[in-house]
Design a protein around this motif. Structure first.
Motif, mmCIF file in Angstrom:
data_model
loop_
_atom_site.group_PDB
_atom_site.id
_atom_site.type_symbol
_atom_site.label_atom_id
_atom_site.label_comp_id
_atom_site.label_asym_id
_atom_site.label_seq_id
_atom_site.Cartn_x
_atom_site.Cartn_y
_atom_site.Cartn_z
ATOM 1 N N ASN A 246 0.740 -1.289 -0.074
ATOM 2 C CA ASN A 246 0.013 -0.002 0.030
ATOM 3 C C ASN A 246 0.862 1.200 0.159
ATOM 4 O OD1 ASN A 246 -2.097 -1.781 0.247
ATOM 5 N ND2 ASN A 246 -2.162 -1.754 2.253
ATOM 6 N N TRP A 247 1.795 1.290 0.894
ATOM 7 C CA TRP A 247 2.766 2.423 0.943
ATOM 8 C C TRP A 247 4.005 2.219 1.467
ATOM 9 C CZ3 TRP A 247 1.340 7.900 0.722
ATOM 10 C CH2 TRP A 247 -0.005 8.213 0.446
ATOM 11 N N GLY A 248 5.147 2.624 1.095
ATOM 12 C CA GLY A 248 6.315 2.400 1.483
ATOM 13 C C GLY A 248 7.219 3.744 1.479
ATOM 14 N N GLU A 249 8.631 3.783 1.991
ATOM 15 C CA GLU A 249 9.212 4.673 2.092
ATOM 16 C C GLU A 249 10.198 4.777 1.086
ATOM 17 O OE1 GLU A 249 11.954 6.749 6.022
ATOM 18 O OE2 GLU A 249 10.073 5.617 6.158
ATOM 19 N N LYS A 250 10.500 6.115 0.689
ATOM 20 C CA LYS A 250 11.523 6.249 -0.383
ATOM 21 C C LYS A 250 12.216 7.644 -0.008
ATOM 22 C CE LYS A 250 10.587 5.543 -4.711
ATOM 23 N NZ LYS A 250 10.051 5.742 -6.188
ATOM 24 N N ASP A 251 13.502 7.580 -0.055
ATOM 25 C CA ASP A 251 14.340 8.935 0.378
ATOM 26 C C ASP A 251 13.504 9.625 1.726
ATOM 27 O OD1 ASP A 251 15.793 8.538 -1.828
ATOM 28 O OD2 ASP A 251 14.543 9.256 -3.065
ATOM 29 N N GLY A 252 13.398 8.572 2.526
ATOM 30 C CA GLY A 252 12.843 9.080 3.858
ATOM 31 C C GLY A 252 11.193 9.605 3.823
ATOM 32 N N GLN A 253 10.597 9.648 2.589
ATOM 33 C CA GLN A 253 9.253 10.155 2.410
ATOM 34 C C GLN A 253 8.162 8.960 2.236
ATOM 35 O OE1 GLN A 253 8.351 12.594 -0.907
ATOM 36 N NE2 GLN A 253 6.773 13.445 0.147
ATOM 37 N N LEU A 254 7.220 8.887 2.719
ATOM 38 C CA LEU A 254 6.215 7.871 2.560
ATOM 39 C C LEU A 254 5.546 8.244 1.199
ATOM 40 C CD1 LEU A 254 4.308 7.459 6.249
ATOM 41 C CD2 LEU A 254 5.910 5.662 4.951
ATOM 42 N N LEU A 255 5.164 6.951 0.559
ATOM 43 C CA LEU A 255 4.684 7.250 -0.926
ATOM 44 C C LEU A 255 3.841 6.006 -1.166
ATOM 45 C CD1 LEU A 255 7.740 8.434 -3.007
ATOM 46 C CD2 LEU A 255 5.926 9.918 -2.327
ATOM 47 N N PRO A 256 2.817 6.247 -1.766
ATOM 48 C CA PRO A 256 1.827 5.050 -2.322
ATOM 49 C C PRO A 256 2.573 4.076 -3.254
ATOM 50 C CG PRO A 256 1.334 7.063 -3.538
ATOM 51 C CD PRO A 256 2.421 7.561 -2.628
ATOM 52 N N GLU A 257 2.151 2.782 -3.051
ATOM 53 C CA GLU A 257 2.642 1.698 -3.892
ATOM 54 C C GLU A 257 3.024 2.076 -5.429
ATOM 55 O OE1 GLU A 257 0.480 -1.798 -3.129
ATOM 56 O OE2 GLU A 257 -1.287 -0.782 -4.001
ATOM 57 N N PHE A 258 1.918 2.559 -5.911
ATOM 58 C CA PHE A 258 2.107 2.876 -7.502
ATOM 59 C C PHE A 258 3.122 3.893 -7.974
ATOM 60 C CE2 PHE A 258 -1.544 4.979 -5.620
ATOM 61 C CZ PHE A 258 -1.328 6.513 -5.823
ATOM 62 N N MET A 259 3.762 4.563 -6.790
ATOM 63 C CA MET A 259 4.639 5.336 -7.361
ATOM 64 C C MET A 259 6.232 4.732 -7.035
ATOM 65 S SD MET A 259 3.634 9.183 -5.739
ATOM 66 C CE MET A 259 4.932 10.128 -6.186
ATOM 67 N N PHE A 260 6.285 3.410 -7.055
ATOM 68 C CA PHE A 260 7.388 2.787 -6.612
ATOM 69 C C PHE A 260 7.852 2.182 -8.032
ATOM 70 C CE2 PHE A 260 6.708 3.753 -2.393
ATOM 71 C CZ PHE A 260 8.142 3.684 -2.007
ATOM 72 N N GLU A 261 9.035 1.844 -8.612
ATOM 73 C CA GLU A 261 9.373 1.221 -9.853
ATOM 74 C C GLU A 261 9.099 -0.229 -9.951
ATOM 75 O OE1 GLU A 261 10.337 1.654 -13.654
ATOM 76 O OE2 GLU A 261 10.405 3.016 -12.431
ATOM 77 N N GLU A 262 9.025 -1.000 -8.687
ATOM 78 C CA GLU A 262 8.500 -2.268 -8.833
ATOM 79 C C GLU A 262 7.083 -2.504 -8.904
ATOM 80 O OE1 GLU A 262 11.991 -1.838 -6.025
ATOM 81 O OE2 GLU A 262 9.909 -0.528 -6.426
ATOM 82 N N TYR A 263 6.121 -1.438 -8.907
ATOM 83 C CA TYR A 263 4.675 -1.584 -9.209
ATOM 84 C C TYR A 263 4.917 -1.831 -10.761
ATOM 85 C CZ TYR A 263 -0.360 -0.356 -9.196
ATOM 86 O OH TYR A 263 -1.627 -0.544 -9.138
ATOM 87 N N VAL A 264 5.505 -1.025 -11.609
ATOM 88 C CA VAL A 264 5.627 -0.789 -12.844
ATOM 89 C C VAL A 264 6.196 -2.107 -13.540
ATOM 90 C CG1 VAL A 264 6.228 0.292 -15.005
ATOM 91 C CG2 VAL A 264 5.773 1.616 -12.822
ATOM 92 N N LYS A 501 -2.395 12.802 -7.643
ATOM 93 C CA LYS A 501 -1.891 14.092 -6.923
ATOM 94 C C LYS A 501 -2.680 15.208 -6.820
ATOM 95 C CE LYS A 501 2.486 14.253 -7.074
ATOM 96 N NZ LYS A 501 3.921 14.222 -7.666
ATOM 97 N N SER A 502 -3.239 15.537 -7.939
ATOM 98 C CA SER A 502 -3.815 16.982 -8.093
ATOM 99 C C SER A 502 -5.284 16.985 -7.477
ATOM 100 C CB SER A 502 -3.913 17.426 -9.492
ATOM 101 O OG SER A 502 -4.622 16.557 -10.303
ATOM 102 N N ARG A 503 -5.701 15.690 -7.497
ATOM 103 C CA ARG A 503 -7.049 15.670 -6.848
ATOM 104 C C ARG A 503 -7.022 15.482 -5.403
ATOM 105 N NH1 ARG A 503 -11.289 13.763 -10.792
ATOM 106 N NH2 ARG A 503 -10.287 14.101 -13.063
ATOM 107 N N GLY A 504 -6.084 15.485 -4.941
ATOM 108 C CA GLY A 504 -5.970 15.192 -3.310
ATOM 109 C C GLY A 504 -4.959 14.310 -3.136
ATOM 110 N N GLY A 505 -4.277 13.372 -3.765
ATOM 111 C CA GLY A 505 -3.320 12.509 -3.657
ATOM 112 C C GLY A 505 -2.141 13.210 -2.731
ATOM 113 N N GLN A 506 -1.679 14.308 -3.405
ATOM 114 C CA GLN A 506 -0.617 14.883 -3.011
ATOM 115 C C GLN A 506 -0.812 15.323 -1.281
ATOM 116 O OE1 GLN A 506 2.673 15.429 -3.965
ATOM 117 N NE2 GLN A 506 3.058 15.824 -1.957
ATOM 118 N N GLN A 507 -1.917 15.808 -1.070
ATOM 119 C CA GLN A 507 -2.485 16.072 0.330
ATOM 120 C C GLN A 507 -2.367 14.792 1.232
ATOM 121 O OE1 GLN A 507 -5.827 18.486 0.352
ATOM 122 N NE2 GLN A 507 -6.006 18.793 2.643
#
Length: 516
Positions: A246-264, A501-507
């Motif tokens: 669901n979520w993971g950490e990259k460069d010290g920041q929590l990000l959703p799974e679909f923003m990781f290269e492994e998802y692609v 991100k623009s619809r609320g994801g970044q928030q």
């Protein structure tokens, strides 16, 4: 506090919850449910007329989703009432329309004292209403109840809201996902259980192209999948590639799974399988029923999902193909040689206690006493397995289900889904297993926990996620299917992320990171 529209609706609905009559016009405040039947007890042993007055049964009304076709009869309910000195009223509603009914109950003021939610997503949506004080905080009371106090702290923590506990949980194994495959086909083709994602691809390819059933007809496919990116094949495959849960950490920041290269990479993997015709190419429109039919009819050779499905899949497969033999596998290595799998937060669902239905602390304790009694082996077994000698027998200290599956499904299943805790905490019997593949599956479930990837946001809160998370996830789901179908390329998928991100994801990202 000004809320966003979706949260306003939810909180408004909660605020309209009813003043329940199940504790009745005859309130049973302060009357504890017990784990023994209601009976009179002599006070002096001399058989005089002095005796204690039997405690009046605690009246409790419970709303919960129904995962079988028909509402169960009162067979199990009547036995539980005797064991717990309660008078129970169950409000069952079909699972596929449960959230709609839940919202309608809020709107019409008909919520009872006990409310089971549908799943974790419904719980997330309910958090703002919990913060608004619509439900009882139960954490301070658990130490008064010896059985409830056995619930696993790490799982309770995953259900807390702002550090406070409002819910009890229905426990589930952390990581049940793996491969169910046609071992007879693998044996025919000289294939072993797949150790890597490349081995799995080879199996799926040969199950499609190498005539695994030996009938000289091109009539098989390797993989059967369905329209579910979580409990279908995709999330499990993605976890083998190392995608976070669901979520993971990259460069010290929590990000959703679909923003990781492994998802692609996982999308590319499934896309390759589909592009080469190695699976049901219309999987985004395939129901679980149809997916199962592909496997049990002898058409498909690999099913990726809960390994505990092996019992029903094997049983129905052998009916159609008597010489068939299915087995299971997990612990599949990703491209980098690592073994991982995704995990749930340890619970399948939670139960809440509306303040508008439970008027005071005494009444709350009487309801909690019932759940404390539920977490005794006698009651847990009754609700999960049914009546000994009718729905199950005990063999080697384990529960062996009756051969009359239809009877158990009709009379027990509706109550089974409401049992609090898990065998380690409530003492319910483990299942007796005679199918070797199921024994193997249970061992893999244990082994999976050792390599499970946990969701770092499980105990975190995001108001925007509670309000918009489900809607925004549909945007990503749609883009994921389109990518695997070849309707969009990587640029199109990245554009969908920017839209998210623009619809609320970044928030949501910002709020989860602020909360960690």
């Amino acid at each position: 506090m000004k809320r966003k529209p979706a949260v306003v609706l939810l909180s408004t609905l909660v605020a309209l919850t009813m003043v329940l009559s199940a504790c009745g016009g005859n309130s049973n405040k302060g009357t504890n449910a017990t784990s023994t039947p209601n009976s009179s007890t002599s006070t002096n042993g001399n058989n005089d007329n002095s005796s204690e007055t039997p405690a009046k049964p605690t009246e409790i009304t419970i709303m919960l989703p129904l995962n079988v076709a028909e509402t169960p009869p009162d067979t199990i309910k009547n036995e539980v009432e005797k064991l717990t000195n309660t008078k129970l009223t169950y409000q069952f509603f079909p699972a596929d329309t449960y959230e709609e009914k839940l919202n309608a109950s809020f709107a019409t003021g008909s919520l009872p004292q006990v409310v089971y939610l549908k799943n974790q997503a419904t719980f997330m949506q309910m958090k703002e209403a919990i913060r608004d004080g619509q439900f009882w905080e139960i954490g301070p009371y658990l130490e008064e109840f010896p059985n409830l106090n056995k619930l696993k702290p790490e799982i309770l923590n995953n259900t807390k809201v702002d550090g406070k506990l409002y819910s009890l949980y229905i426990g589930r194994p952390l990581a049940r996902q793996g491969i169910i495959y046609r071992k007879d086909w693998a044996d025919n083709l000289g294939l072993e259980a797949p150790k890597t994602v490349d081995d799995l691809y080879e199996m799926i390819e040969k199950f499609t192209k190498a005539d695994p059933d030996g009938n000289n007809v091109d009539d098989t496919i390797g993989l059967a999948d369905r329209n579910d990116l979580v409990y279908g094949a995709f999330k499990t495959v993605a976890s083998w590639f190392g995608t976070p849960t669901n979520w993971g950490e990259k460069d010290g920041q929590l990000l959703p799974e679909f923003m990781f290269e492994e998802y692609v990479q996982a999308m590319d993997y499934i896309k390759k399988i589909r592009d080469n015709g190695l699976m049901n190419v219309d999987f985004a429109g395939t129901s679980k029923t149809d997916q199962v039919a592909l496997f049990t009819s002898g058409k498909a050779g690999v099913y990726i999902g809960s390994m505990q499905d092996i019992n029903s899949l094997d049983k129905d497969l052998v009916k159609n193909v008597p010489d068939a033999n299915a087995s299971v596998h997990a612990l599949v290595e990703g491209p980098g040689g690592n073994v991982s799998t995704w995990a749930i937060p340890g619970y399948n669902n939670v139960v809440l206690f509306p303040k508008t239905a439970i008027k005071d602390e005494a009444e709350l304790k009487s309801v909690l006493a019932y759940f404390d009694a539920m977490m005794t082996p006698e009651v847990a077994n009754m609700m999960y397995w049914g009546i000994e000698g009718v729905h199950y027998t005990v063999e080697d200290g384990k529960a062996k289900a009756s051969d009359d599956k239809e009877l158990t499904e009709r009379e027990v299943k509706g109550f089974r889904d409401s049992v609090i805790g898990e065998p380690e905490t409530n003492g319910q019997l483990e299942a007796y297993i005679d199918l070797e593949a199921r024994k193997l599956a249970e061992q893999f479930v244990v082994d999976n926990e050792k390599v499970a990837i946990h969701d770092p946001t499980a105990a975190l809160d995001s108001a925007t996620f509670a309000e918009k998370g489900t809607q925004l996830q549909e945007l990503i789901n749609d883009a994921t299917y389109k990518y695997m179908y070849g309707s969009i390329d990587r640029a199109g998928f990245d554009a969908a992320i920017e839209d998210w991100k623009s619809r609320g994801g970044q928030q949501i990202i910002d709020e989860f990171n602020a909360a960690k």
